[in-house]
Design a protein around this motif. Structure first.
Motif, PDB file in Angstrom:
ATOM      1  N   ARG A  70       4.357  -0.348  -7.732  1.00  0.00           N
ATOM      2  CA  ARG A  70       5.648  -1.004  -7.625  1.00  0.00           C
ATOM      3  C   ARG A  70       5.589  -2.355  -8.326  1.00  0.00           C
ATOM      4  O   ARG A  70       4.497  -2.918  -8.500  1.00  0.00           O
ATOM      5  CB  ARG A  70       6.031  -1.198  -6.154  1.00  0.00           C
ATOM      6  CG  ARG A  70       5.128  -2.165  -5.399  1.00  0.00           C
ATOM      7  CD  ARG A  70       5.548  -2.297  -3.955  1.00  0.00           C
ATOM      8  NE  ARG A  70       4.892  -3.416  -3.281  1.00  0.00           N
ATOM      9  CZ  ARG A  70       5.080  -3.755  -2.019  1.00  0.00           C
ATOM     10  NH1 ARG A  70       5.918  -3.034  -1.281  1.00  0.00           N
ATOM     11  NH2 ARG A  70       4.469  -4.789  -1.470  1.00  0.00           N
ATOM     12  N   PRO A  71       6.747  -2.901  -8.731  1.00  0.00           N
ATOM     13  CA  PRO A  71       6.738  -4.205  -9.401  1.00  0.00           C
ATOM     14  C   PRO A  71       6.342  -5.320  -8.440  1.00  0.00           C
ATOM     15  O   PRO A  71       6.527  -5.210  -7.227  1.00  0.00           O
ATOM     16  CB  PRO A  71       8.186  -4.368  -9.873  1.00  0.00           C
ATOM     17  CG  PRO A  71       8.990  -3.463  -8.982  1.00  0.00           C
ATOM     18  CD  PRO A  71       8.088  -2.314  -8.656  1.00  0.00           C
ATOM     19  N   ASP A  72       5.808  -6.408  -9.004  1.00  0.00           N
ATOM     20  CA  ASP A  72       5.393  -7.532  -8.172  1.00  0.00           C
ATOM     21  C   ASP A  72       6.583  -8.241  -7.542  1.00  0.00           C
ATOM     22  O   ASP A  72       6.501  -8.734  -6.424  1.00  0.00           O
ATOM     23  CB  ASP A  72       4.584  -8.530  -9.005  1.00  0.00           C
ATOM     24  CG  ASP A  72       3.252  -7.955  -9.458  1.00  0.00           C
ATOM     25  OD1 ASP A  72       2.732  -7.064  -8.756  1.00  0.00           O
ATOM     26  OD2 ASP A  72       2.759  -8.370 -10.517  1.00  0.00           O
ATOM     27  N   ARG A  73       7.700  -8.309  -8.259  1.00  0.00           N
ATOM     28  CA  ARG A  73       8.901  -8.960  -7.753  1.00  0.00           C
ATOM     29  C   ARG A  73       9.981  -7.913  -7.525  1.00  0.00           C
ATOM     30  O   ARG A  73      10.040  -6.915  -8.248  1.00  0.00           O
ATOM     31  CB  ARG A  73       9.407 -10.039  -8.729  1.00  0.00           C
ATOM     32  CG  ARG A  73       8.395 -11.155  -8.965  1.00  0.00           C
ATOM     33  CD  ARG A  73       8.929 -12.173  -9.946  1.00  0.00           C
ATOM     34  NE  ARG A  73      10.114 -12.845  -9.439  1.00  0.00           N
ATOM     35  CZ  ARG A  73      10.086 -13.903  -8.634  1.00  0.00           C
ATOM     36  NH1 ARG A  73       8.920 -14.405  -8.242  1.00  0.00           N
ATOM     37  NH2 ARG A  73      11.205 -14.467  -8.209  1.00  0.00           N
ATOM     38  N   VAL A  74      10.829  -8.141  -6.530  1.00  0.00           N
ATOM     39  CA  VAL A  74      11.828  -7.139  -6.190  1.00  0.00           C
ATOM     40  C   VAL A  74      13.143  -7.822  -5.819  1.00  0.00           C
ATOM     41  O   VAL A  74      13.144  -8.885  -5.197  1.00  0.00           O
ATOM     42  CB  VAL A  74      11.340  -6.248  -5.027  1.00  0.00           C
ATOM     43  CG1 VAL A  74      11.144  -7.065  -3.764  1.00  0.00           C
ATOM     44  CG2 VAL A  74      12.295  -5.104  -4.780  1.00  0.00           C
ATOM     45  N   ALA A 131      11.891   3.379  -1.551  1.00  0.00           N
ATOM     46  CA  ALA A 131      10.571   3.712  -2.078  1.00  0.00           C
ATOM     47  C   ALA A 131      10.724   4.494  -3.376  1.00  0.00           C
ATOM     48  O   ALA A 131      11.836   4.808  -3.816  1.00  0.00           O
ATOM     49  CB  ALA A 131       9.788   4.533  -1.043  1.00  0.00           C
ATOM     50  N   THR A 132       9.602   4.784  -3.994  1.00  0.00           N
ATOM     51  CA  THR A 132       9.569   5.729  -5.108  1.00  0.00           C
ATOM     52  C   THR A 132       8.555   6.813  -4.763  1.00  0.00           C
ATOM     53  O   THR A 132       7.612   6.578  -3.992  1.00  0.00           O
ATOM     54  CB  THR A 132       9.182   5.065  -6.432  1.00  0.00           C
ATOM     55  OG1 THR A 132       7.873   4.479  -6.307  1.00  0.00           O
ATOM     56  CG2 THR A 132      10.178   3.979  -6.831  1.00  0.00           C
ATOM     57  N   VAL A 168       4.545   8.127  -0.497  1.00  0.00           N
ATOM     58  CA  VAL A 168       5.508   7.346  -1.262  1.00  0.00           C
ATOM     59  C   VAL A 168       4.948   5.959  -1.557  1.00  0.00           C
ATOM     60  O   VAL A 168       3.984   5.505  -0.936  1.00  0.00           O
ATOM     61  CB  VAL A 168       6.846   7.214  -0.500  1.00  0.00           C
ATOM     62  CG1 VAL A 168       7.408   8.594  -0.188  1.00  0.00           C
ATOM     63  CG2 VAL A 168       6.670   6.403   0.779  1.00  0.00           C
ATOM     64  N   ASP A 169       5.591   5.296  -2.513  1.00  0.00           N
ATOM     65  CA  ASP A 169       5.288   3.910  -2.833  1.00  0.00           C
ATOM     66  C   ASP A 169       6.414   3.049  -2.263  1.00  0.00           C
ATOM     67  O   ASP A 169       7.522   3.033  -2.817  1.00  0.00           O
ATOM     68  CB  ASP A 169       5.188   3.711  -4.346  1.00  0.00           C
ATOM     69  CG  ASP A 169       4.030   4.474  -4.955  1.00  0.00           C
ATOM     70  OD1 ASP A 169       2.887   4.204  -4.563  1.00  0.00           O
ATOM     71  OD2 ASP A 169       4.270   5.343  -5.820  1.00  0.00           O
ATOM     72  N   HIS A 179       0.835  -1.201   0.000  1.00  0.00           N
ATOM     73  CA  HIS A 179       0.000   0.000   0.000  1.00  0.00           C
ATOM     74  C   HIS A 179       0.872   1.254   0.000  1.00  0.00           C
ATOM     75  O   HIS A 179       2.031   1.228   0.422  1.00  0.00           O
ATOM     76  CB  HIS A 179      -0.903   0.028   1.234  1.00  0.00           C
ATOM     77  CG  HIS A 179      -1.977  -1.006   1.192  1.00  0.00           C
ATOM     78  ND1 HIS A 179      -2.744  -1.324   2.297  1.00  0.00           N
ATOM     79  CD2 HIS A 179      -2.411  -1.800   0.184  1.00  0.00           C
ATOM     80  CE1 HIS A 179      -3.617  -2.267   1.967  1.00  0.00           C
ATOM     81  NE2 HIS A 179      -3.433  -2.577   0.700  1.00  0.00           N
ATOM     82  N   LYS A 180       0.301   2.349  -0.462  1.00  0.00           N
ATOM     83  CA  LYS A 180       0.993   3.626  -0.375  1.00  0.00           C
ATOM     84  C   LYS A 180       1.200   3.997   1.088  1.00  0.00           C
ATOM     85  O   LYS A 180       0.452   3.545   1.969  1.00  0.00           O
ATOM     86  CB  LYS A 180       0.198   4.716  -1.095  1.00  0.00           C
ATOM     87  CG  LYS A 180       0.222   4.614  -2.620  1.00  0.00           C
ATOM     88  CD  LYS A 180      -0.505   5.772  -3.260  1.00  0.00           C
ATOM     89  CE  LYS A 180      -0.452   5.703  -4.779  1.00  0.00           C
ATOM     90  NZ  LYS A 180       0.930   5.900  -5.294  1.00  0.00           N
ATOM     91  N   LEU A 181       2.201   4.831   1.330  1.00  0.00           N
ATOM     92  CA  LEU A 181       2.573   5.194   2.691  1.00  0.00           C
ATOM     93  C   LEU A 181       2.753   6.700   2.770  1.00  0.00           C
ATOM     94  O   LEU A 181       3.415   7.308   1.930  1.00  0.00           O
ATOM     95  CB  LEU A 181       3.879   4.496   3.085  1.00  0.00           C
ATOM     96  CG  LEU A 181       4.444   4.778   4.475  1.00  0.00           C
ATOM     97  CD1 LEU A 181       3.529   4.182   5.543  1.00  0.00           C
ATOM     98  CD2 LEU A 181       5.853   4.208   4.601  1.00  0.00           C
TER      99      LEU A 181
END
Length: 324
Positions: A218-222, A192-193, A176-177, A158-160
């Motif tokens: 954001r991408p599903d995998r990190v 974050a972005t 932020v994301d 979730h966004k923060l």
């Protein structure tokens, strides 16, 4: 959460024997009234817990009672117990969860392995609070409620919204994301972005945080390790000073304690080390090399050599004459 607490209460009684309500409350971080309610709930569910009255009384389990948990072999449990002795749980606010998990790990061991694994884990020490020079390692303080909101947003995707105090600036709210959390030398960071741009926030500078219901972009995998390396490289390339120097190998650790990063290192023909080191700025570099005295020699940039020479000359002039 209550189910986890009930399991932890049973494991505490199994592993430590008779305990008072006050001790259980302290271990579980709840009130004694909550402990008494939990004891009643366990009794109603058929768990053979009983009270002993008197000066040395408390609560205990009938001998032989055992919970059903997945077993671990000796080395698996030892690995978890040793890893759990580090301080990452303090940085990310997971101390209570770690204590509960360790109780489950110990209880899951076969009877003949339980004592030996506990003793073996006590023979490994991970990240003590002081180093060999008695310098205390300080873990940055992060409010528990703030850490909880940050952690929830990271895990839920979730966004923060954070109230962030950047160095030398007035705190301000920003959305932020979140991508992930990283801890380095007891400092915790949020990757974050923001509006599509990469951002790295030091968690000790987050004054407040709020998980928002909107999904983060954001991408599903990190790959946090790759992202951290890339951001570290960018950070070091922006407005920092790179110094070429020679160093007495015996002082290497002292230099590493003050420098931001070592870009290159190799032995030199005269027995010293030749290093390419990054510092925050010229003032930082001058201060760090001055501490090392004649064991360090700045080769470049020339401006740093000049600054160190001028400082040494001023010191000679001050002490070259009688006091007075």
């Amino acid at each position: 959460m209550r189910a986890d607490r009930l399991v932890s209460l049973v494991l505490l009684l199994r592993q430590r024997g008779r305990l008072t309500a006050e001790t259980l409350a302290r271990e579980l971080e709840v009130s004694t009234r909550t402990v008494l309610r939990d004891i009643e709930a366990l009794s109603a569910a058929g768990v053979p817990v009983y009270a002993e009255r008197g000066r040395h009384g408390g609560f205990a389990l009938l001998p032989g009672f055992r919970t059903e948990l997945t077993g671990l072999n000796h080395d698996e449990a030892l690995a978890l117990l040793t890893a759990g002795s580090g301080r990452g749980e303090q940085v990310f606010g997971l101390g209570s969860a770690l204590a509960s998990a360790m109780r489950k790990v110990v209880d899951a061991l076969p009877e003949n392995h339980r004592a030996t694994a506990g003793d073996a884990a006590r023979r490994f020490l991970v990240d003590p609070e002081t180093d060999l020079l008695s310098r205390r390692l300080v873990t940055e303080e992060i409010p528990g409620t703030t850490m909880l909101e940050v952690r929830r947003a990271v895990l839920a995707g979730h966004k923060l919204r954070i109230h962030y105090a950047a160095a030398g600036r007035t705190p301000e709210w920003r959305t932020v994301d979140p991508i992930g959390l990283v801890t380095v030398r007891d400092r915790a960071y949020l990757l974050a972005t923001r509006s599509g741009e990469d951002r790295t926030y030091r968690l000790s500078r987050v004054r407040a945080a709020e998980e928002l219901p909107e999904p983060a972009q954001r991408p599903d995998r990190v790959d946090l390790d790759r992202i951290w390396r890339e951001r570290s490289a960018r950070f070091l390339s922006d407005s920092h000073l790179t110094v070429l120097l020679k160093l007495n190998p015996a002082r290497r650790e002292e230099l590493l304690d003050t420098a931001l990063a070592v870009r290159a290192e190799q032995p030199d023909t005269d027995g010293r080390l030749r290093l390419e080191v990054t510092f925050q700025d010229a003032r930082h570099a001058e201060w760090a090399l001055w501490q090392l005295g004649t064991d360090a020699e700045a080769l470049a940039p020339q401006s740093l050599r000049t600054a160190l020479r001028d400082r040494a000359a001023a010191l000679v002039a001050r002490y070259g004459n009688p006091p007075g």
